[in-house]
Design an enzyme around this catalytic site. Structure first.
Site, PDB file in Angstrom:
ATOM      1  N   GLY A 371       0.817  -1.197   0.000  1.00 19.18           N
ATOM      2  CA  GLY A 371       0.000   0.000   0.000  1.00 19.18           C
ATOM      3  C   GLY A 371       0.847   1.242   0.000  1.00 19.18           C
ATOM      4  O   GLY A 371       2.066   1.170   0.186  1.00 19.18           O
ATOM      5  N   PRO A 372       0.197   2.373  -0.182  1.00 14.30           N
ATOM      6  CA  PRO A 372       0.916   3.640  -0.250  1.00 14.30           C
ATOM      7  C   PRO A 372       1.563   3.991   1.095  1.00 14.30           C
ATOM      8  O   PRO A 372       1.242   3.379   2.119  1.00 14.30           O
ATOM      9  CB  PRO A 372      -0.167   4.656  -0.600  1.00 14.30           C
ATOM     10  CG  PRO A 372      -1.441   3.917  -0.696  1.00 14.30           C
ATOM     11  CD  PRO A 372      -1.241   2.503  -0.357  1.00 14.30           C
ATOM     12  N   PRO A 373       2.439   4.987   1.095  1.00 11.10           N
ATOM     13  CA  PRO A 373       3.113   5.378   2.338  1.00 11.10           C
ATOM     14  C   PRO A 373       2.133   5.878   3.389  1.00 11.10           C
ATOM     15  O   PRO A 373       1.105   6.462   3.054  1.00 11.10           O
ATOM     16  CB  PRO A 373       4.025   6.530   1.903  1.00 11.10           C
ATOM     17  CG  PRO A 373       4.164   6.414   0.440  1.00 11.10           C
ATOM     18  CD  PRO A 373       2.920   5.761  -0.052  1.00 11.10           C
ATOM     19  N   GLY A 374       2.443   5.627   4.614  1.00  6.81           N
ATOM     20  CA  GLY A 374       1.696   6.223   5.717  1.00  6.81           C
ATOM     21  C   GLY A 374       0.346   5.612   5.993  1.00  6.81           C
ATOM     22  O   GLY A 374      -0.469   6.199   6.693  1.00  6.81           O
ATOM     23  N   GLY A 376       0.031   2.729   7.525  1.00  9.31           N
ATOM     24  CA  GLY A 376       0.127   1.931   8.747  1.00  9.31           C
ATOM     25  C   GLY A 376       0.749   0.566   8.576  1.00  9.31           C
ATOM     26  O   GLY A 376       0.569  -0.301   9.424  1.00  9.31           O
ATOM     27  N   LYS A 377       1.508   0.345   7.519  1.00  3.85           N
ATOM     28  CA  LYS A 377       2.117  -0.974   7.298  1.00  3.85           C
ATOM     29  C   LYS A 377       3.125  -1.277   8.411  1.00  3.85           C
ATOM     30  O   LYS A 377       3.049  -2.314   9.058  1.00  3.85           O
ATOM     31  CB  LYS A 377       2.814  -1.000   5.930  1.00  3.85           C
ATOM     32  CG  LYS A 377       1.846  -0.771   4.783  1.00  3.85           C
ATOM     33  CD  LYS A 377       2.529  -0.907   3.445  1.00  3.85           C
ATOM     34  CE  LYS A 377       3.597   0.143   3.173  1.00  3.85           C
ATOM     35  NZ  LYS A 377       3.084   1.518   3.122  1.00  3.85           N
ATOM     36  N   THR A 378       4.034  -0.341   8.610  1.00  9.12           N
ATOM     37  CA  THR A 378       5.053  -0.571   9.632  1.00  9.12           C
ATOM     38  C   THR A 378       4.419  -0.667  11.010  1.00  9.12           C
ATOM     39  O   THR A 378       4.752  -1.546  11.805  1.00  9.12           O
ATOM     40  CB  THR A 378       6.100   0.543   9.605  1.00  9.12           C
ATOM     41  OG1 THR A 378       6.634   0.626   8.287  1.00  9.12           O
ATOM     42  CG2 THR A 378       7.221   0.268  10.582  1.00  9.12           C
ATOM     43  N   SER A 692      -4.692   2.915 -18.564  1.00 10.22           N
ATOM     44  CA  SER A 692      -5.965   3.337 -17.988  1.00 10.22           C
ATOM     45  C   SER A 692      -6.304   4.799 -18.253  1.00 10.22           C
ATOM     46  O   SER A 692      -7.368   5.264 -17.895  1.00 10.22           O
ATOM     47  CB  SER A 692      -5.983   3.052 -16.479  1.00 10.22           C
ATOM     48  OG  SER A 692      -5.168   3.973 -15.810  1.00 10.22           O
ATOM     49  N   LYS A 735      -8.033   5.099  -6.789  1.00 10.59           N
ATOM     50  CA  LYS A 735      -8.383   6.202  -7.687  1.00 10.59           C
ATOM     51  C   LYS A 735      -9.562   6.996  -7.133  1.00 10.59           C
ATOM     52  O   LYS A 735      -9.596   8.228  -7.218  1.00 10.59           O
ATOM     53  CB  LYS A 735      -8.706   5.657  -9.077  1.00 10.59           C
ATOM     54  CG  LYS A 735      -7.451   5.158  -9.788  1.00 10.59           C
ATOM     55  CD  LYS A 735      -7.791   4.444 -11.083  1.00 10.59           C
ATOM     56  CE  LYS A 735      -6.491   4.024 -11.788  1.00 10.59           C
ATOM     57  NZ  LYS A 735      -6.782   3.213 -12.977  1.00 10.59           N
TER      58      LYS A 735
HETATM   59  N1  LIG Z   1      -5.569   2.794  10.785  1.00 10.07           N
HETATM   60  C1  LIG Z   1      -4.748   3.533  11.525  1.00 10.07           C
HETATM   61  N2  LIG Z   1      -5.072   3.823  12.799  1.00 10.07           N
HETATM   62  C2  LIG Z   1      -4.224   4.556  13.561  1.00 10.07           C
HETATM   63  N3  LIG Z   1      -3.063   5.055  13.165  1.00 10.07           N
HETATM   64  C3  LIG Z   1      -2.668   4.786  11.916  1.00 10.07           C
HETATM   65  C4  LIG Z   1      -3.474   4.009  11.039  1.00 10.07           C
HETATM   66  N4  LIG Z   1      -2.829   3.907   9.864  1.00 10.07           N
HETATM   67  C5  LIG Z   1      -1.671   4.584   9.995  1.00 10.07           C
HETATM   68  N5  LIG Z   1      -1.561   5.115  11.224  1.00 10.07           N
HETATM   69  C6  LIG Z   1      -0.452   5.912  11.739  1.00 10.07           C
HETATM   70  O1  LIG Z   1       0.184   6.532  10.637  1.00 10.07           O
HETATM   71  C7  LIG Z   1       1.585   6.624  10.826  1.00 10.07           C
HETATM   72  C8  LIG Z   1       2.326   6.124   9.629  1.00 10.07           C
HETATM   73  O2  LIG Z   1       2.193   4.722   9.524  1.00 10.07           O
HETATM   74  P1  LIG Z   1       3.371   3.761   9.094  1.00 10.07           P
HETATM   75  O3  LIG Z   1       4.679   4.337   9.417  1.00 10.07           O
HETATM   76  O4  LIG Z   1       3.059   2.423   9.606  1.00 10.07           O
HETATM   77  O5  LIG Z   1       3.212   3.801   7.534  1.00 10.07           O
HETATM   78  P2  LIG Z   1       3.761   2.819   6.429  1.00 10.07           P
HETATM   79  O6  LIG Z   1       2.579   2.234   5.769  1.00 10.07           O
HETATM   80  O7  LIG Z   1       4.739   1.895   6.997  1.00 10.07           O
HETATM   81  O8  LIG Z   1       4.445   3.822   5.415  1.00 10.07           O
HETATM   82  P3  LIG Z   1       5.760   3.638   4.491  1.00 10.07           P
HETATM   83  O9  LIG Z   1       5.365   2.882   3.271  1.00 10.07           O
HETATM   84  O10 LIG Z   1       6.127   5.043   4.149  1.00 10.07           O
HETATM   85  O11 LIG Z   1       6.760   2.965   5.333  1.00 10.07           O
HETATM   86  C9  LIG Z   1       1.875   5.850  12.075  1.00 10.07           C
HETATM   87  O12 LIG Z   1       2.073   6.760  13.108  1.00 10.07           O
HETATM   88  C10 LIG Z   1       0.627   5.023  12.311  1.00 10.07           C
HETATM   89  O13 LIG Z   1       0.409   4.794  13.662  1.00 10.07           O
HETATM   90 MG   LIG Z   2       6.860   1.829   6.839  1.00 13.63          MG
END
Ligand SMILES: Nc1ncnc2c1ncn2[C@@H]1O[C@H](COP(=O)(O)OP(=O)(O)OP(=O)(O)O)[C@@H](O)[C@H]1O
Ligand SMILES: [Mg+2]
Length: 809
Positions: A371-374, A376-378, A692, A735
């Site tokens: 998925g895209p950055p941010g 919540g993957k990490t 697309s 999208k």
């Molecule tokens: N569903 C959610 N509920 C609560 N907090 C969330 C949720 N999704 C993301 N966050 C918060 O958003 C922030 C960014 O998430 P995270 O670092 O896990 O992104 P990522 O998917 O790993 O991004 P990247 O691909 O850039 O590494 C974190 O502080 C996380 O706690």
């Molecule tokens: Mg990450």
């Protein structure tokens, strides 16, 4: 300072003549770590002031004194109670002053004496003494004992270098059994206690028996010693000269009491490694290296290399694991506490954990969060580790081009180290941590080897139980490690790797979801971080919405969190400065006041003001995005120019769109013969590809030639065929989210994508109008602004346009 007498240089003792008369009192010279026997000549070193005084006084008188061994091997200044009860009387035969102030004396020892008591202790000890003569029972037994002792001793002399050959003759010629025992006992290097025991034994036969026991033992020791000696000798012949030198150096250091720090180090490493349960082949390797390390001088370059290696081996969690908590209710709690919604994702994770629970030894597949950055993957990975009670380590695969980064360098390289996997294991300190391998889609490959295949070896449950790091050069079992990978896109993940992963997609959040995440997680976290109290600041929904729509354009919530943090800090500063004294509510106007003017404004309205521009929706690894397709015409010969960093597929798609428009526009043939068409997709720095944007291109071109502007609230996505069919596309959810972010109200999408609507959250569906199209005509009907001169009407009238020069735009 030498307090008491010790054996002087050249400790040989020679039997001498008869003793003089024994007085009742004698000054006592305590002996350290030695025993003097009757009728021997003994050299002694005297250093302590009190003893020097004693010697001087004795030399002024009858030269007689008593020599008594102390019980304690290292006494400071032994008092009466620290001395044995039996010693010898003696006469100082000679005295020598050494320049350092100490004395060397030669004492002719006389008869055995018994200490009856002490008269004075100051300035030195003076004791009352009584003679303690031998008891002798002559007979054949005594003779036999004597012979035995003589014989054994002469054999010992042959094996033991410290006994001079002359002793052999002296011993053979002695006929007095008592003197024989005394001579041998004095010459042997045995424990002081044993010597004292022999001195105290007045029965000569018993003394000889005890002596013959000791001699038998010494003979054995000497024999073993000479065997070792000859072994060492043959070993020496083989090994190099420096080994000998090193052994000698070691001996010298031991003698000087300077313990080699290198040796201490080896010992320490050996102990550390001994405490770990190593697999058998690893143990062998470690022992081999320890042996090599021992032989190398500390200054050798290789010494450091091997030490470093062994330190690595000792630091790895070979036998350390943590216990998994597989309680699903607990896992659910942790996941809910850390993340809002994403129910599907949580369900998948719980299913995954449930399988682990039912089949603990199952070689689980690997989770991959895409998925895209941010989004919540990490942080999901961290939650899973927390739920399971495993250590969490993050490993970045992004930008890794060199296989050695994963697998390490061979030890032969200068500065070689283990790769990231082994390093992470050390950091985790357990053999079953959760490893999150980030950005697995951004691994490269070049001449330094293919990191993807190394990664495959790490992740593949079939192979990873014997993962071999180049540096360690022994297998490490990774099968207990739980791996979770993350990627922005699966497109660039090598096939074999993708096959082994269980993909869980996280698309991004709607405005509503972001609002909830902000309210429940981000705002409280940021308020705490700035040290404000909940009673000092609050965010209104409108304020948060303003931040979301005006200050962020992202699929995830990272920028959102940053902006909230920035607002909190600004408020904190004003609270500290005293500007705010009541609770501050961050409303929409306050957002602008605190953070500045909006960073993003809906662009579609401005961009599509003139005909020839259409709003498309694209999928990118960082989430969906809107893109604008601009078409313009100029006098020419029917050439198509396409710009904007487009990939081949997208260029072909432009060609197909143009062909369809050409065939269906109803323009006079020579319009295209007299015009060049230029299609441009701005934001040229972002490479774009994929089919697309087909219907968007066709719409832009039709808008151009029909001079009809496209609706400014509408965006579209779909592939086009030459016959004008609209084919399905991927990533509808991303999208749609991008459309919402850009302030779009209508989305035109392929009819065959209608089932994907299910993935789209309720409130997003409510916010957007979807128009499903199977044919391009349906797209055009929905896209072109009916309030303008419509294309169909105008197109059918375009006889008018024939031969005319199209107005330049
Ligand atoms: N569903 C959610 N509920 C609560 N907090 C969330 C949720 N999704 C993301 N966050 C918060 O958003 C922030 C960014 O998430 P995270 O670092 O896990 O992104 P990522 O998917 O790993 O991004 P990247 O691909 O850039 O590494 C974190 O502080 C996380 O706690
Ligand atoms: Mg990450």
């Amino acid at each position: 300072m030498i307090e008491i007498a010790t054996p002087g240089a050249g400790g040989e003792q020679v039997a001498m003549g008869a003793p003089p008369e024994l007085p009742e009192r004698l000054p006592v010279l305590p002996l350290r770590d030695t025993v003097t026997f009757p009728d021997t000549l003994t050299p002694l070193a005297v250093g302590q002031e009190r003893s020097i005084r004693l010697i001087n006084d004795v030399l002024g008188g009858d030269r007689m004194l008593a020599l008594v061994a102390s019980r304690d091997p290292e006494p400071d200044a032994p008092g009466p109670e620290q001395l044995h009860d039996v010693g010898v009387a003696g006469t100082i035969a000679r005295m020598l002053k050494v320049p350092d102030g100490t004395l060397r004396i030669l004492v002719q020892a006389g008869p055995r004496v018994r200490i009856e008591g002490f008269d004075t202790e100051q300035p030195y000890l003076v004791a009352r003494v009584a003679p303690a003569p031998d008891t002798v029972t002559e007979g054949p037994e005594l003779t036999a004992l004597m012979r035995n002792v003589q014989e054994t001793f002469s054999r010992i002399i042959e094996d033991v270098p410290y006994l001079p050959e002359e002793l052999q003759l002296a011993v053979a010629n002695l006929e007095d059994p008592s003197a024989l025992a005394h001579l041998i006992a004095g010459a042997l290097r045995i424990r002081t206690e044993e010597k004292q025991e022999l001195l105290e034994e007045r029965d000569v036969a018993k003394r000889l028996r005890r002596l013959s026991e000791i001699l038998a033992r010494e003979l054995e020791v000497a024999a073993i010693g000479s065997r070792i000696q000859s072994q060492v000798q043959s070993e020496l012949d083989r090994s190099q000269r420096d080994f000998v030198l090193r052994q000698q150096l070691k001996a010298i250091q031991d003698e000087l009491g300077e313990r080699d720090p290198g040796e201490a180090e080896v010992e320490e490493l050996r102990e550390q490694l001994a405490a770990i349960a190593l697999p058998e082949d690893v143990r062998k390797q470690v022992d081999r290296e320890l042996a090599r390390l021992e032989k190398l001088p500390q200054a050798a370059a290789e010494h450091g290399v091997i030490r470093n290696y062994l330190e690595w081996m000792a630091s790895l969690p070979w036998d350390t694991t943590t216990d998994d908590n597989l309680d699903l209710a607990h896992a659910r709690e942790v996941l809910d506490a850390d993340h809002y919604d994403i129910e599907k994702v949580k369900d998948r994770i719980l299913e995954f954990l449930a399988v682990r629970r039912l089949k603990p030894d199952a070689r689980g597949s690997i989770l991959c969060f895409v998925g895209p950055p941010g989004v919540g993957k990490t942080s999901l990975g961290q939650s899973i580790a927390r739920a399971l009670g495993r250590r969490f380590e993050r490993i970045s695969a992004g930008g890794v081009r060199d296989e050695a980064e994963i697998r390490g360098h061979r030890r032969t390289y200068i500065g070689a180290m283990p790769g990231t996997i082994i390093r992470a294991l050390r950091d985790a300190g357990s053999a079953n941590p959760l490893f999150m391998i980030d950005e697995i889609d951004k691994m490269g490959a070049d001449y330094r080897g293919d990191p993807a295949s190394a990664m495959l070896e790490v992740l593949d449950p079939e192979q990873n139980s014997t993962f071999r790091d180049h540096y360690l050069d022994v297998p490490f079992d990774l099968s207990k490690v739980m791996f979770i990978t993350t990627a922005n896109t699966l497109d660039t993940v090598p096939g074999p790797l993708r096959d082994r992963m269980e993909v869980i997609a996280l698309a991004g959040y709607t405005e509503e979801e972001k609002l909830q995440i902000a309210r429940r997680y981000l705002v409280p976290r940021q308020i705490d971080r700035t040290g404000l109290k909940r009673s000092q600041i609050a965010f209104s929904d409108a304020g948060l919405r303003a931040i979301i729509s005006e200050r962020t354009r992202e699929a995830g919530v990272r920028q959102l969190e940053r902006e909230i943090g920035s607002a909190c800090r600004k408020v904190a500063r004003r609270v500290a400065e005293g500007t705010f004294d009541r609770k501050v509510t961050v409303s929409a106007p306050r957002v602008r006041e605190l953070l500045g003017r909006p960073l993003f404004v809906p662009e579609a309205r401005r961009r599509t003001r003139q005909p020839g521009v259409a709003t498309g929706l694209a999928w990118t690894p960082v989430g969906g995005d809107v893109l604008f397709v601009e078409a313009t015409a100029m006098p020419g010969k029917g050439k198509l120019t396409v710009t904007g960093q487009l990939g081949d597929v997208m260029k072909e798609s432009a060609q197909a769109a143009l062909s369809w428009v050409r065939g269906h526009a109803g323009l006079a043939d020579d319009w295209f013969a007299t015009h060049d068409v230029h299609v441009h997709v701005p934001a040229g720095a972002v490479p774009k590809d994929g089919p697309s944007a087909g219907i968007t291109m066709a719409t832009a071109l039709t808008s151009l030639v029909s001079e009809t502007a496209v609706r400014d609230d509408t965006a579209m996505t779909g592939e086009i065929t030459l016959t004008g069919q609209v084919l399905p596309i991927g990533g509808l959810k991303e999208k749609a989210l991008a459309a919402q972010r850009a302030g779009i109200k209508r989305v035109i999408a392929p009819r065959r994508n209608e089932p994907d609507l299910e993935d789209i959250p309720e409130h997003l569906r409510a916010d957007l109008e979807f128009v499903w199209a199977a044919e391009i005509e349906e797209v055009l009907a929905a896209a072109l602004d009916p309030s303008r001169d419509g294309w169909f009407a105008r197109g059918r009238r375009t006889g008018m346009l024939a031969g005319q020069t199209h107005p330049d735009r």
